[in-house]
Every structure is written in structure tokens, then in C-alpha cells.
Design a protein around this motif. Structure first.
Motif, PDB file in Angstrom:
ATOM      1  N   PHE A  16       0.833  -1.200   0.000  1.00  0.00           N
ATOM      2  CA  PHE A  16       0.000   0.000   0.000  1.00  0.00           C
ATOM      3  C   PHE A  16       0.867   1.249   0.000  1.00  0.00           C
ATOM      4  N   TRP A  17       0.336   2.332  -0.553  1.00  0.00           N
ATOM      5  CA  TRP A  17       1.008   3.633  -0.637  1.00  0.00           C
ATOM      6  C   TRP A  17       0.860   4.362   0.685  1.00  0.00           C
ATOM      7  N   THR A  18       1.913   5.089   1.101  1.00  0.00           N
ATOM      8  CA  THR A  18       1.854   5.866   2.338  1.00  0.00           C
ATOM      9  C   THR A  18       2.134   7.336   2.054  1.00  0.00           C
ATOM     10  N   ASP A  19       1.729   8.201   2.980  1.00  0.00           N
ATOM     11  CA  ASP A  19       2.039   9.628   2.880  1.00  0.00           C
ATOM     12  C   ASP A  19       3.534   9.882   2.961  1.00  0.00           C
ATOM     13  N   GLU A  20       4.265   8.871   3.379  1.00  0.00           N
ATOM     14  CA  GLU A  20       5.727   8.979   3.480  1.00  0.00           C
ATOM     15  C   GLU A  20       6.393   8.984   2.097  1.00  0.00           C
ATOM     16  N   ARG A  21       5.598   8.796   1.039  1.00  0.00           N
ATOM     17  CA  ARG A  21       6.038   8.767  -0.360  1.00  0.00           C
ATOM     18  C   ARG A  21       6.745   7.461  -0.711  1.00  0.00           C
ATOM     19  N   CYS A  22       6.262   6.371  -0.115  1.00  0.00           N
ATOM     20  CA  CYS A  22       6.790   5.053  -0.461  1.00  0.00           C
ATOM     21  C   CYS A  22       5.683   4.020  -0.307  1.00  0.00           C
ATOM     22  N   TYR A  23       5.949   2.838  -0.819  1.00  0.00           N
ATOM     23  CA  TYR A  23       5.022   1.713  -0.705  1.00  0.00           C
ATOM     24  C   TYR A  23       5.495   0.822   0.444  1.00  0.00           C
ATOM     25  N   ILE A  24       4.557   0.261   1.185  1.00  0.00           N
ATOM     26  CA  ILE A  24       4.877  -0.609   2.318  1.00  0.00           C
ATOM     27  C   ILE A  24       4.105  -1.919   2.182  1.00  0.00           C
ATOM     28  N   THR A  36       8.497  -6.723  18.137  1.00  0.00           N
ATOM     29  CA  THR A  36       9.107  -6.411  16.846  1.00  0.00           C
ATOM     30  C   THR A  36       8.080  -6.410  15.722  1.00  0.00           C
ATOM     31  N   SER A  37       8.423  -5.735  14.644  1.00  0.00           N
ATOM     32  CA  SER A  37       7.630  -5.800  13.411  1.00  0.00           C
ATOM     33  C   SER A  37       8.591  -5.762  12.236  1.00  0.00           C
ATOM     34  N   LEU A  38       8.108  -6.256  11.092  1.00  0.00           N
ATOM     35  CA  LEU A  38       8.928  -6.309   9.881  1.00  0.00           C
ATOM     36  C   LEU A  38       8.071  -5.902   8.697  1.00  0.00           C
ATOM     37  N   ALA A  39       8.586  -4.968   7.897  1.00  0.00           N
ATOM     38  CA  ALA A  39       7.892  -4.519   6.692  1.00  0.00           C
ATOM     39  C   ALA A  39       8.904  -4.422   5.558  1.00  0.00           C
ATOM     40  N   LEU A  40       8.387  -4.414   4.339  1.00  0.00           N
ATOM     41  CA  LEU A  40       9.210  -4.170   3.154  1.00  0.00           C
ATOM     42  C   LEU A  40       8.790  -2.827   2.586  1.00  0.00           C
ATOM     43  N   ALA A  41       9.754  -1.913   2.447  1.00  0.00           N
ATOM     44  CA  ALA A  41       9.487  -0.595   1.881  1.00  0.00           C
ATOM     45  C   ALA A  41      10.012  -0.562   0.451  1.00  0.00           C
ATOM     46  N   ARG A  42       9.291   0.168  -0.408  1.00  0.00           N
ATOM     47  CA  ARG A  42       9.715   0.333  -1.801  1.00  0.00           C
ATOM     48  C   ARG A  42       9.607   1.806  -2.160  1.00  0.00           C
ATOM     49  N   VAL A  43      10.742   2.386  -2.563  1.00  0.00           N
ATOM     50  CA  VAL A  43      10.822   3.798  -2.928  1.00  0.00           C
ATOM     51  C   VAL A  43      11.179   3.866  -4.407  1.00  0.00           C
ATOM     52  N   GLU A  44      10.359   4.560  -5.171  1.00  0.00           N
ATOM     53  CA  GLU A  44      10.595   4.652  -6.607  1.00  0.00           C
ATOM     54  C   GLU A  44      11.800   5.546  -6.919  1.00  0.00           C
ATOM     55  N   ALA A  45      12.401   5.318  -8.094  1.00  0.00           N
ATOM     56  CA  ALA A  45      13.576   6.076  -8.534  1.00  0.00           C
ATOM     57  C   ALA A  45      13.289   7.573  -8.481  1.00  0.00           C
ATOM     58  N   GLY A  46      14.245   8.323  -7.936  1.00  0.00           N
ATOM     59  CA  GLY A  46      14.137   9.771  -7.872  1.00  0.00           C
ATOM     60  C   GLY A  46      13.326  10.308  -6.717  1.00  0.00           C
ATOM     61  N   VAL A  47      12.743   9.443  -5.900  1.00  0.00           N
ATOM     62  CA  VAL A  47      11.878   9.876  -4.790  1.00  0.00           C
ATOM     63  C   VAL A  47      12.662   9.931  -3.486  1.00  0.00           C
ATOM     64  N   THR A  48      12.367  10.948  -2.669  1.00  0.00           N
ATOM     65  CA  THR A  48      12.896  11.054  -1.309  1.00  0.00           C
ATOM     66  C   THR A  48      11.716  10.933  -0.356  1.00  0.00           C
ATOM     67  N   THR A  49      11.839  10.063   0.634  1.00  0.00           N
ATOM     68  CA  THR A  49      10.748   9.886   1.581  1.00  0.00           C
ATOM     69  C   THR A  49      10.616  11.113   2.482  1.00  0.00           C
ATOM     70  N   GLN A  50       9.488  11.179   3.138  1.00  0.00           N
ATOM     71  CA  GLN A  50       9.182  12.275   4.045  1.00  0.00           C
ATOM     72  C   GLN A  50      10.137  12.276   5.238  1.00  0.00           C
ATOM     73  N   LEU A  51      10.611  13.461   5.621  1.00  0.00           N
ATOM     74  CA  LEU A  51      11.423  13.573   6.829  1.00  0.00           C
ATOM     75  C   LEU A  51      10.504  13.272   8.009  1.00  0.00           C
ATOM     76  N   HIS A  52      10.918  12.299   8.829  1.00  0.00           N
ATOM     77  CA  HIS A  52      10.072  11.848   9.935  1.00  0.00           C
ATOM     78  C   HIS A  52      10.938  11.239  11.026  1.00  0.00           C
ATOM     79  N   SER A  53      10.306  10.920  12.136  1.00  0.00           N
ATOM     80  CA  SER A  53      10.954  10.162  13.204  1.00  0.00           C
ATOM     81  C   SER A  53       9.936   9.162  13.738  1.00  0.00           C
ATOM     82  N   LEU A  54      10.431   8.186  14.489  1.00  0.00           N
ATOM     83  CA  LEU A  54       9.563   7.213  15.138  1.00  0.00           C
ATOM     84  C   LEU A  54       9.771   7.337  16.644  1.00  0.00           C
ATOM     85  N   ALA A  55       8.755   7.804  17.340  1.00  0.00           N
ATOM     86  CA  ALA A  55       8.837   8.007  18.783  1.00  0.00           C
ATOM     87  C   ALA A  55       8.830   6.660  19.504  1.00  0.00           C
TER      88      ALA A  55
END
Length: 123
Positions: A16-24, A36-55
Motif C-alpha cells: 500500500f502507498w503511504t504519505d511517506e512517499r513510499c510503498y509498504i 518487533t515488526s517487519l515490513a518491506l518498503a519500496r521507494v521509486e527512482a528519484g523519490v525522497t521519503t518524508q522527513l520523519h521520526s519514530l517516537a
């Protein structure tokens, strides 16, 4: 006597697409395994994900395919397939796909990822 075990059956959510500008694709994230959790992220060519942090969540990237530049706490580092990065809880982070193919990486979180931990730093 052996300990309890849990079977987590496959879900049908898929990628699925996220507001982070990547697919998860969530591979493992359930209440039966809060550590724990495990995900696969996919970022398309030329894209920079959203600046974020995980609290309160430490995240590990394990690059599966492609190349990119990871920025953590303002420090940039190039990553290629096989590279790994440990991102401290609360650290500002983003990744740019600098290659010509999709950048794919596993996201291993401890404790498990939960949406309330995500902090958008671009607002």
C-alpha cells in the motif's frame, strides 16, 4: 514444558502507498508479537521519503535492492544492496532513491511499529 506459540496467518493487505512517499508491505506486525515488526518498503527512482521520526521505536533498514542516500540526524550515508542501518528512536530520518530501479529495504522495528509513533517532521 514448552512455551506457548502463536501462528500468524497471512493477511490480504498487500502493498500500500503511504504519505511517506513510499510503498509498504507489512510482513509481520501483530499484537501477539509486540517486541518487533517487519515490513518491506519500496521507494521509486528519484523519490525522497518524508522527513520523519519514530517516537519510542528503533528502526533497522536492511537494503534488498537498489541504492540510496539515507539521512539520519542530518548525516547522509550512501546505502546499496546488503547494507544495513540502525536508526535510533526519535531520530529525524529520510531516504532518497538515487538509483534507476526501485529501492527496496526491510524495516525491522523494536518495539513493533504503530502509527501513533510516526512523527511527520515536514509539517
Amino acid at each position: 514444558m514448552a512455551g506457548e506459540h502463536t501462528i500468524v496467518f497471512a493477511n490480504d493487505t498487500g502493498e500500500f502507498w503511504t504519505d511517506e512517499r513510499c510503498y509498504i508491505t507489512e510482513l509481520h506486525n501483530c499484537a501477539a508479537s509486540p517486541e518487533t515488526s517487519l515490513a518491506l518498503a519500496r521507494v521509486e527512482a528519484g523519490v525522497t521519503t518524508q522527513l520523519h521520526s519514530l517516537a519510542g521505536v528503533i528502526e533497522r533498514y536492511i537494503v534488498r535492492q537498489g541504492e540510496g542516500t539515507l539521512e539520519v540526524n542530518g548525516i547522509k550515508q550512501k546505502l546499496v544492496a546488503g547494507d544495513q542501518a540502525v536508526i535510533p528512536a526519535g531520530a529525524p530520518q529520510r531516504i532518497e532513491n538515487t538509483g534507476s530501479v526501485d529501492l527496496e529495504f526491510y524495516c525491522l522495528c523494536t518495539p513493533r511499529f504503530f502509527p501513533e509513533a510516526y512523527v511527520n517532521l515536514e509539517q
